[in-house]
Design a protein around this motif. Structure first.
Motif, PDB file in Angstrom:
ATOM      1  N   MET A 125       0.849  -1.188   0.000  1.00  0.00           N
ATOM      2  CA  MET A 125       0.000   0.000   0.000  1.00  0.00           C
ATOM      3  C   MET A 125       0.880   1.231   0.000  1.00  0.00           C
ATOM      4  O   MET A 125       1.937   1.253   0.635  1.00  0.00           O
ATOM      5  CB  MET A 125      -0.925   0.025   1.225  1.00  0.00           C
ATOM      6  N   ASN A 126       0.446   2.257  -0.719  1.00  0.00           N
ATOM      7  CA  ASN A 126       1.199   3.502  -0.772  1.00  0.00           C
ATOM      8  C   ASN A 126       0.227   4.648  -1.032  1.00  0.00           C
ATOM      9  O   ASN A 126      -0.687   4.525  -1.840  1.00  0.00           O
ATOM     10  CB  ASN A 126       2.255   3.433  -1.886  1.00  0.00           C
ATOM     11  N   THR A 127       0.412   5.745  -0.312  1.00  0.00           N
ATOM     12  CA  THR A 127      -0.287   6.994  -0.642  1.00  0.00           C
ATOM     13  C   THR A 127       0.718   8.124  -0.515  1.00  0.00           C
ATOM     14  O   THR A 127       1.565   8.118   0.387  1.00  0.00           O
ATOM     15  CB  THR A 127      -1.493   7.268   0.285  1.00  0.00           C
ATOM     16  N   ARG A 128       0.626   9.117  -1.410  1.00  0.00           N
ATOM     17  CA  ARG A 128       1.636  10.167  -1.421  1.00  0.00           C
ATOM     18  C   ARG A 128       1.114  11.433  -2.080  1.00  0.00           C
ATOM     19  O   ARG A 128       0.170  11.408  -2.867  1.00  0.00           O
ATOM     20  CB  ARG A 128       2.880   9.692  -2.174  1.00  0.00           C
ATOM     21  N   MET A 129       1.790  12.541  -1.758  1.00  0.00           N
ATOM     22  CA  MET A 129       1.587  13.806  -2.448  1.00  0.00           C
ATOM     23  C   MET A 129       2.937  14.278  -2.950  1.00  0.00           C
ATOM     24  O   MET A 129       3.952  14.136  -2.260  1.00  0.00           O
ATOM     25  CB  MET A 129       0.992  14.863  -1.525  1.00  0.00           C
TER      26      MET A 129
END
Length: 288
Positions: A125-129
């Protein structure tokens, strides 16, 4: 005085950090419920720094637990100037202004779990800005990587992601599932690395709040999508053949992450801590 974008970056980095904290706590609680009498696993947390005082993060890795053979949950907030190769790659993707101004800022959380029991699926899982002087965008996703596939586990994982996507865009799940199917494909093996999930990048609809809300929804969906599968499978009996299949599948996972993964390439090219970037690699793997 803070600019609006300064405040938005602060909010995004803080939320990614909070998500990291909640996942670490949930995984340690699962360890407490895990099978066997061995000590429950705990994360070792190591601060990381990017070269040239360009920010850093937290590398959180657990090894040899009751449930997890190796799991990393990393958070970072980094900034600086992109190296020429990374700058060229961004410019080729059409990032506005990247051909003349290589400054950047990025924050996110990245997770990879390799399980003790071959019946329990590995997961990413990965979330980024990401921000440059000419643009900002969000990216991320989640995908399931079982070595022994169960149709009901795959259905639960995808149904949870579909429910998370629906309030934010009627076509988001179908679009981002198709993107994951393409992105997590291993050309030299002619197969996917797992049973898919969702993947998105360069998300900028022009509405920062809406795109941040969707990215939060993707992060929030992870534990409901994955934890029930891990808990249901963590104590199932398994054979030497099952373990062998797990190690071979991990070899496939390692090949993908070293050859194709965009995040691995970016992390190494921008001078982030190599151990943190390569946290995704399994502790043991096998090639036939």
């Amino acid at each position: 005085m803070r600019s609006l974008m300064d405040e938005q970056r602060r909010r995004a980095a803080a939320w990614f950090h909070e998500l990291r904290d909640r996942i670490v706590a949930a995984f340690e609680a699962l360890e407490d419920r895990g099978p066997g009498d061995s000590p429950a696993g705990r994360f070792t947390v190591t601060p990381t720094e990017r070269a040239d005082n360009g920010g850093g993060g937290l590398m959180s890795v657990m090894r040899g637990g009751r449930v997890f053979e190796k799991v990393g949950v990393n958070w970072s907030e980094v900034h600086g100037t992109l190296a020429s190769r990374a700058q060229a790659a961004m410019a080729a993707r059409g990032v506005p202004g990247m051909d003349s101004d290589p400054r950047f800022w990025a924050s996110g959380v990245s997770l990879v779990a390799h399980m003790q029991n071959p019946h329990a699926p590995a997961v990413h899982m990965n979330t980024r800005m990401f921000w440059t002087p000419g643009a900002w965008w969000f990216g991320g996703g989640s995908d399931l990587n079982p070595c022994l596939e169960y149709a009901e586990d795959t259905a639960h994982f995808h149904d949870t992601l579909r429910d998370a996507c629906l309030p934010h865009g009627a076509d988001y799940y179908d679009r981002f599932k198709a993107w994951a199917d393409e992105y997590f494909f291993i050309p030299h093996r002619g197969r996917a690395r797992g049973v898919g999930g969702i993947f998105y990048d360069d998300l900028n609809t022009g509405d920062w709040e809406a795109d941040f809300a969707f990215t939060r929804a993707v992060g929030e969906a992870f534990l409901p999508a994955f934890l029930p599968l891990a808990e249901a499978r963590m104590a199932e009996p398994f054979t030497d053949a099952d373990r062998d299949a797990q190690l071979v599948h991990r070899g496939l996972y390692a090949e993908y992450n070293l050859v194709y993964d965009r995040g691995t390439k970016f992390g190494l090219e921008t001078g982030h801590n190599a151990d943190a970037v390569l946290m995704s690699l399994p502790p043991l793997a096998k090639w036939v």
